[in-house]
Design a protein around this motif. Structure first.
Motif, PDB file in Angstrom:
ATOM      1  N   ALA A  66       0.938  -1.190   0.027  1.00  0.00           N
ATOM      2  CA  ALA A  66       0.068   0.020  -0.094  1.00  0.00           C
ATOM      3  C   ALA A  66       0.755   1.376  -0.076  1.00  0.00           C
ATOM      4  O   ALA A  66       0.416   2.172  -0.616  1.00  0.00           O
ATOM      5  CB  ALA A  66      -0.783  -0.083   1.279  1.00  0.00           C
ATOM      6  N   SER A  70       0.261   3.986  -2.927  1.00  0.00           N
ATOM      7  CA  SER A  70      -0.020   5.170  -2.721  1.00  0.00           C
ATOM      8  C   SER A  70       0.550   6.301  -3.392  1.00  0.00           C
ATOM      9  O   SER A  70       0.071   7.360  -3.650  1.00  0.00           O
ATOM     10  CB  SER A  70       0.131   5.526  -1.214  1.00  0.00           C
ATOM     11  OG  SER A  70       1.208   5.552  -0.912  1.00  0.00           O
ATOM     12  N   HIS A  71       1.730   6.153  -4.191  1.00  0.00           N
ATOM     13  CA  HIS A  71       2.585   6.979  -4.825  1.00  0.00           C
ATOM     14  C   HIS A  71       2.844   6.459  -6.198  1.00  0.00           C
ATOM     15  O   HIS A  71       3.240   7.413  -6.961  1.00  0.00           O
ATOM     16  CB  HIS A  71       3.884   6.974  -4.076  1.00  0.00           C
ATOM     17  CG  HIS A  71       4.012   7.348  -2.714  1.00  0.00           C
ATOM     18  ND1 HIS A  71       3.735   8.660  -2.226  1.00  0.00           N
ATOM     19  CD2 HIS A  71       4.407   6.895  -1.814  1.00  0.00           C
ATOM     20  CE1 HIS A  71       3.802   8.953  -0.983  1.00  0.00           C
ATOM     21  NE2 HIS A  71       4.241   7.474  -0.617  1.00  0.00           N
TER      22      HIS A  71
END
Length: 109
Positions: A66, A70-71
């Motif tokens: 995650a 997320s990036h």
């Protein structure tokens, strides 16, 4: 690509010590100075491959996916391809180094 690397490097969920180790590993891979010189037939490239395997092991086996997702600015399909390559390369990371190198601990839940 630059923003992805910068965002992951600035993520507070990743311990500073791990970031420093990855930076040192990348510098050693790019540096012309090696533990074993490259002109030694097979073993000359092994130290670079092991360092690369340790980086991919950290990114795809140690930290929570995650954090990367997320990036990650590209598609999930490309992330899955990168993840498969990462799992393959991480297979070659020596366990005795891998188990004692990283500070990051996954959330047990």
């Amino acid at each position: 690509m630059k923003s992805f690397i910068t965002n992951v490097a600035n993520d507070i969920r990743i311990p500073k010590q791990d970031k420093k180790i990855i930076l040192i590993l990348i510098a050693l891979i790019l540096s012309p100075v090696d533990f074993i010189p490259d002109w030694v037939t097979i073993f000359g490239l092994m130290d670079d491959y092991i360092m690369l395997a340790l980086i991919f092991d950290y990114l795809f086996n140690v930290i929570d996916p995650a954090i990367l997702l997320s990036h990650y600015p590209w598609s999930m399909k490309s992330f899955n391809r990168l993840q498969r390559v990462g799992y393959f390369l991480a297979f070659f990371a020596p366990g005795f180094i891998r188990n004692n190198l990283w500070k990051y601990k996954r959330d047990p839940f």
